[in-house]
Design an enzyme around this catalytic site. Structure first.
Site, PDB file in Angstrom:
ATOM      1  N   GLU A  51      50.625  41.830  45.851  1.00 35.81           N
ATOM      2  CA  GLU A  51      51.497  42.977  45.560  1.00 35.81           C
ATOM      3  C   GLU A  51      50.985  44.209  46.277  1.00 35.81           C
ATOM      4  OE1 GLU A  51      51.187  44.997  41.910  1.00 35.81           O
ATOM      5  OE2 GLU A  51      49.015  44.851  41.829  1.00 35.81           O
ATOM      6  N   ARG A 107      47.920  50.695  48.021  1.00 30.85           N
ATOM      7  CA  ARG A 107      46.856  49.688  47.912  1.00 30.85           C
ATOM      8  C   ARG A 107      47.499  48.314  47.825  1.00 30.85           C
ATOM      9  NH1 ARG A 107      44.781  49.706  42.694  1.00 30.85           N
ATOM     10  NH2 ARG A 107      45.562  47.601  42.428  1.00 30.85           N
ATOM     11  N   GLU A 147      50.547  52.886  31.489  1.00 36.53           N
ATOM     12  CA  GLU A 147      49.364  53.297  32.244  1.00 36.53           C
ATOM     13  C   GLU A 147      49.104  54.805  32.133  1.00 36.53           C
ATOM     14  OE1 GLU A 147      48.868  50.732  35.977  1.00 36.53           O
ATOM     15  OE2 GLU A 147      50.971  50.554  35.464  1.00 36.53           O
ATOM     16  N   ASP A 176      47.023  44.306  47.108  1.00 40.18           N
ATOM     17  CA  ASP A 176      46.146  43.333  46.454  1.00 40.18           C
ATOM     18  C   ASP A 176      46.355  41.963  47.072  1.00 40.18           C
ATOM     19  OD1 ASP A 176      45.295  45.362  44.806  1.00 40.18           O
ATOM     20  OD2 ASP A 176      46.539  44.780  43.102  1.00 40.18           O
TER      21      ASP A 176
HETATM   22  N1  ADP Z   1      48.672  33.860  41.956  1.00 40.81           N
HETATM   23  C1  ADP Z   1      47.501  34.261  41.474  1.00 40.81           C
HETATM   24  N2  ADP Z   1      46.410  33.460  41.579  1.00 40.81           N
HETATM   25  C2  ADP Z   1      45.209  33.860  41.080  1.00 40.81           C
HETATM   26  N3  ADP Z   1      45.001  35.026  40.457  1.00 40.81           N
HETATM   27  C3  ADP Z   1      46.052  35.860  40.299  1.00 40.81           C
HETATM   28  C4  ADP Z   1      47.347  35.525  40.807  1.00 40.81           C
HETATM   29  N4  ADP Z   1      48.188  36.530  40.500  1.00 40.81           N
HETATM   30  C5  ADP Z   1      47.447  37.455  39.845  1.00 40.81           C
HETATM   31  N5  ADP Z   1      46.165  37.071  39.719  1.00 40.81           N
HETATM   32  C6  ADP Z   1      45.086  37.858  39.091  1.00 40.81           C
HETATM   33  O1  ADP Z   1      45.658  38.875  38.287  1.00 40.81           O
HETATM   34  C7  ADP Z   1      45.368  40.176  38.839  1.00 40.81           C
HETATM   35  C8  ADP Z   1      46.583  41.079  38.716  1.00 40.81           C
HETATM   36  O2  ADP Z   1      47.676  40.534  39.421  1.00 40.81           O
HETATM   37  P1  ADP Z   1      48.642  41.415  40.312  1.00 40.81           P
HETATM   38  O3  ADP Z   1      49.681  40.511  40.879  1.00 40.81           O
HETATM   39  O4  ADP Z   1      47.869  42.211  41.295  1.00 40.81           O
HETATM   40  O5  ADP Z   1      49.380  42.331  39.247  1.00 40.81           O
HETATM   41  P2  ADP Z   1      49.043  43.783  38.630  1.00 40.81           P
HETATM   42  O6  ADP Z   1      47.816  44.303  39.313  1.00 40.81           O
HETATM   43  O7  ADP Z   1      50.264  44.575  38.934  1.00 40.81           O
HETATM   44  O8  ADP Z   1      48.896  43.566  37.192  1.00 40.81           O
HETATM   45  C9  ADP Z   1      44.985  39.897  40.295  1.00 40.81           C
HETATM   46  O9  ADP Z   1      44.158  40.912  40.802  1.00 40.81           O
HETATM   47  C10 ADP Z   1      44.287  38.550  40.164  1.00 40.81           C
HETATM   48  O10 ADP Z   1      42.970  38.701  39.676  1.00 40.81           O
HETATM   49 MG    MG Z   2      47.261  44.216  41.263  1.00 46.92          MG
END
Ligand code: ADP
Ligand code: MG
Length: 316
Positions: free
Chosen positions: A275, A259, A13, A261
């Site tokens: 997360e 933040r 990143e 999510d």
């Molecule tokens: N269990 C889930 N069900 C549906 N969408 C998901 C799920 N996990 C992740 N996503 C999608 O992927 C995106 C990124 O996932 P996240 O867990 O926030 O990891 P990161 O932001 O660290 O890559 C989320 O904002 C969502 O759009």
């Molecule tokens: Mg995320």
């Protein structure tokens, strides 16, 4: 004050961090501080030891900067720094640890199972996949425990997709999780500490314009994801999302800002936490600044507050 802005580094990143850092530097300058831009590399400790800034603003994302490493070095050097300390960083950077902590504390997070690469290589964990698939239902979300910005995340639609998705997640981390998919809306709630403690900012909704999955490219290609703040969701859902974000912040031990999510399930209206990010993006398209703005907090006021908190922190 003399403020070192730590940015860049060699995480995946890096580019986002460079943009966050540049925006922070600009704000610090306008606030009247002396700015010392630091592109983080092997000379970090020497540079900080020589420069002795009054405070360090950590604008790093991903490995190194967000996982507690830099925070620990700053503590050793006795330099006050912004945002969460090492333990919260460690908990948040690893989704498996974070999700266990949330689940133990009763904060809803999608069901999941986690494996290390060693479990596959030495314990035959692949044989356990059918049982997991049965419990989680398809599609299953496969993601590396670490990293961020949707890197390495795949949606497996059938059992045939799972091994490939796992292999791909292992290219980002030695630990992966298989998580229940939530069909619903993608929300983010930023938390900022104020004079009266942590405050949840208005909810942001990320609406992908084309794909059904808000992926890495969609997130960073301007215009492919639309961010709405405040999110157009029922008041009760927004209030609950903010409450869950504050609980998450507290359970994971965050400081300054973060933040969180979340997903809002279309069918059930249930909210779950995916997360927490201890150093959320601070670019001009990032969600924390957008939410702050919606709450009447300018970017400069946001930066000023986070800096004040850094100086006010009593060492652990
Ligand atoms: N269990 C889930 N069900 C549906 N969408 C998901 C799920 N996990 C992740 N996503 C999608 O992927 C995106 C990124 O996932 P996240 O867990 O926030 O990891 P990161 O932001 O660290 O890559 C989320 O904002 C969502 O759009
Ligand atoms: Mg995320």
């Amino acid at each position: 004050m003399r403020v070192a802005v730590l940015k860049g580094g060699d995480s995946l990143e890096r580019q986002v961090s460079m943009r966050s850092g540049a925006r922070v530097e600009h704000a610090l300058d306008r606030l009247g501080h002396e700015v010392l831009p630091v592109d983080v590399g092997p000379d970090l400790v020497d540079r900080l030891a020589a420069a002795r800034p009054d405070v360090a603003f950590v604008a790093l994302h991903g490995r190194g900067g967000e996982d507690g490493t830099v925070q620990e070095l700053l503590e050793l050097l006795g330099i006050p720094y912004t945002a969460s300390g090492p333990s919260a960083c460690i908990r948040c950077m690893d989704k498996v640890i974070a999700k266990h902590a949330l689940r133990d504390a009763g904060v809803p997070t999608p069901d999941f199972y986690a494996f290390s690469q060693a479990a596959f290589e030495e314990l035959g964990a692949a044989r356990a996949l059918p049982a997991i698939e049965e419990r989680l239902d398809f599609p299953i979300v496969v993601k590396p425990a670490g990293q961020g910005s949707a890197l390495g995340i795949k949606f497996a639609r059938t059992a045939e997709d799972v091994p490939g998705a796992i292999v791909s997640a292992f290219s980002y981390d030695t630990k992966v999780l298989l998580e229940r998919h939530v069909a619903g809306r993608d929300l983010a709630v930023s938390v900022l500490e104020g004079p009266d403690g942590p405050q949840a900012l208005p909810v942001v909704e990320a609406v992908p314009r084309e794909e059904d999955f808000y992926d890495f490219e969609a997130r960073y290609e301007i215009g492919r994801t639309e961010f709405i703040c405040p999110a157009s969701i029922p008041d009760e859902a927004a209030a609950r999302a903010r409450e869950l974000a504050l609980e998450t912040y507290r359970v994971l031990g965050c400081y300054g800002f973060a933040r969180v999510d979340l997903m809002l399930d279309d069918a059930t209206g249930e909210l779950t936490v995916l997360e927490a990010n201890v150093i959320p993006g601070l670019t001009d398209t990032s969600l924390l600044p957008l939410a702050a703005e919606a709450a009447g907090i300018t970017f400069e006021a946001l930066i000023a507050r986070v800096l004040e908190l850094a100086v006010a922190r009593t060492p652990a």
